[in-house]
Structure formats: structure tokens, C-alpha cells
Scaffold this active site. Structure first.
Site, short mmCIF file in Angstrom:
data_model
loop_
_atom_site.label_atom_id
_atom_site.label_comp_id
_atom_site.label_asym_id
_atom_site.label_seq_id
_atom_site.Cartn_x
_atom_site.Cartn_y
_atom_site.Cartn_z
N GLY A 113 27.47 -26.94 2.12
CA GLY A 113 28.60 -26.13 2.55
C GLY A 113 28.46 -25.63 3.98
O GLY A 113 29.45 -25.55 4.72
N ASP A 114 27.23 -25.32 4.38
CA ASP A 114 26.99 -24.87 5.76
C ASP A 114 27.24 -26.01 6.75
O ASP A 114 27.76 -25.79 7.85
CB ASP A 114 25.55 -24.37 5.89
CG ASP A 114 25.21 -23.36 4.81
OD1 ASP A 114 26.07 -22.52 4.49
OD2 ASP A 114 24.08 -23.42 4.28
#
Length: 310
Positions: free
Chosen positions: A250-251
Site C-alpha cells: 500500500g505504501d
């Protein structure tokens, strides 16, 4: 400039073993130690994609000193607030048949340290981005992200928020430029489980009504959905591949979204690039290099529109 804030960074100790058996001796195949935390991961990924950033947040104790040393070796600009007590947490990720995580709580943060963080964010300028990612550590109010968004807005900076629970709910009131929940976090925010892209798009619209300008939803193997500020919802399918690591995917998507924005990519290509970065992260042991992202970007089809209730 892109500023990333990690209120509760960590040393991520990642081990692989053939089998994790509780109560028994388990020998590892290999181990790795990384500077971690969602905002830190965004900064590391931005560097791989060719954009500079400045990482800040809170560090403490001897583990904080080791964290700084590891991050310095990654050539990331950093300006963390040193806490007077406690230790930066250690998160243990055990990868066997699946992945088991043991995450520390982290040190308490007081108002004095929070003021020092605010002073660092006073360097924000119009057009800058502020990325607020991860959990809220002990000692800070649940509306801390909303407060930091308001501070950034006074400087003319735009914000990205990647958190969950009450911290996400409060942050929406600050009208962040982007929020990036995963499907479970989005479902928790609207109070119901989400099973389809159409349900995810409808829930994203609810976050927009609450204040978010754009919503990027990571959906694992199903790809990702983007509800932009000025357009309809789009879904991009994930490319085929073997998932090895869920930490940082997600980052990587957040970093890719900001990279696409910096290069003026279209909404559709921004989503494709975010999915490529998230998938590349899932397919490797830590964070991917730019070449891996570019290779997957070329394999991802144009996103399809998703119908939803506004």
C-alpha cells in the site's frame, strides 16, 4: 517537496522459516532488518521512483538510533523528533506458510514532542505534499491527523492519509487530497463489509461526502479502485504474479500515485502505475526497484469504469 510523517516508526525484523510451530523451536532460513513504518516506506519507494522526500516522525532510545543509521544508509533525507524516553518499536514478521506479524506498541509521545513535529512541518510550502501514514502511538489524540492536515493547509500543502479506524474518520474532516484505505479499512469506515468493486466505489463516495477529495482503495489480488475528485470510479486489475510480501504494498501505491501526479499522468495511468507499484512490492521481499514497477505498468490493461451510488 514531499514530506512523509510516520508517528510510530519501527524496526522491521523479517524472518523466513519452513514452518512456524507455536511452542516449538523454529529455525530461520534467512533474516533481514529494515527501517519501517508506512510513511518511511513511502519515502523509500519515492527514492526508487526518482522523487526526493523528507521523512519525519518520532524516534526513541537505542532502537531509534539504529533506525536512523539504517535509514541513513538508504540515502533518505530525515528529520525525526527524538523522544526523551522509551524505545522505537520492533515489529517481527514471520513468513512461513503464511505471514505472522508481532507489532510493538511504540513509545508514548507528549505535547512537547508534537510541537517539535509541527515546527518541522512549518517548512511546507504551497504545492508541497504531506503524507500521513500509519497508526497513532500512545499519548497522541485520535484527531492528530486532522490537526496536521489543518496545519499543512495553512501552508498551501496537499495531504495524503493512509490510516484506519478513528484516526481515518477524524482525518476526513480536514479534506485530505487523497485517502488510501484497503478494502477492510474502507468497510470499517462505513460500517459494513465490502465484497465487490461497486460496493467499494459506493463506500468511497461516502468518504468523499465526509471530506476526502480522492479515494484510492487497495484490493489485493483484485487490483485497486480510484475515485478521483472530478470523475467516475475506475478499477484496474492486478497483474499475474506470486505474492511474497504484503508489507509495504500500500505504501508503494501511495508513492506511485505521487510520482504519477508529479509527472502529470492521466487519472487512468495514475491508477495503473499505483497498481503496478503495489503489485511489484507484493511480488518481492521488501520494496521493488523502478524497473520492476515499469515492467508491470506495461502489462496492466486500461482501467474499467465502475458504477456506484453517489
Amino acid at each position: 517537496m514531499i514530506f512523509t510523517v510516520t508517528l510510530n516508526p519501527s524496526l522491521d525484523y523479517i524472518v523466513r522459516t519452513h514452518r512456524l510451530t507455536p511452542g516449538a523451536l523454529c529455525r530461520t532460513q534467512n533474516e533481514a532488518l529494515y527501517p519501517g513504518g508506512k510513511g518511511v516506506n513511502v519515502s523509500l519507494m519515492l527514492a526508487r521512483l526518482g522523487l526526493p522526500s523528507r521523512a519525519t516522525g518520532f524516534l526513541a532510545g537505542d532502537t531509534g538510533a539504529l533506525f536512523e543509521k539504517l535509514l541513513h544508509s538508504s540515502m533518505i533525507e530525515q528529520d525525526f523528533v527524538q523522544l526523551p524516553a522509551g524505545r522505537t518499536r520492533i515489529n517481527v514478521k514471520v513468513r512461513a506458510d503464511g505471514e505472522t506479524e508481532l507489532n510493538g506498541a511504540g513509545p508514548a509521545v507528549g505535547e512537547a514532542a508534537l510541537g517539535s513535529l509541527g515546527e518541522r512541518l512549518d517548512a511546507l510550502q504551497p504545492g508541497d505534499w504531506l503524507v500521513l501514514s500509519g497508526s497513532v502511538p500512545p499519548g497522541l489524540p485520535v484527531n492528530i491527523y486532522a490537526r496536521l492536515i489543518a496545519r499543512a493547509a495553512k501552508k498551501g500543502a496537499k495531504t495524503v492519509v493512509d490510516t484506519s479506524g478513528d484516526a481515518l474518520t477524524h482525518a476526513l474532516s480536514g479534506s485530505p487530497a487523497l485517502v488510501k484505505p484497503n478494502l477492510d479499512e474502507l468497510g470499517a469506515a462505513v460500517g459494513r463489509p465490502l465484497r465487490t468493486p461497486e460496493e467499494a466505489a459506493t463506500a468511497s463516495a461516502a468518504l468523499q461526502r465526509a471530506g476526502a477529495k480522492a479515494v484510492l482503495v487497495s484490493m489485493g489480488g483484485a487490483g485497486a479502485l480510484l475515485l478521483p475528485e472530478d470523475g467516475g470510479a475506475l478499477l484496474a486489475a492486478a497483474p499475474a504474479g506470486q505474492a511474497r510480501n504484503t508489507v509495504g504494498a500500500g505504501d508503494a501505491m501511495v508513492a506511485a500515485y505521487l510520482t504519477a501526479a508529479a509527472h502529470g499522468l492521466s487519472t487512468a495511468d495514475t491508477l495503473r502505475y499505483a497498481v503496478a507499484a503495489g503489485s511489484a512490492a507484493a511480488f518481492c521481499d521488501w520494496l521493488p526497484e523502478r524497473d520492476a514497477v515499469e515492467t508491470l505498468f506495461a502489462q496492466i490493461d486500461s482501467p474499467r469504469p465502475v458504477c456506484y451510488n453517489k
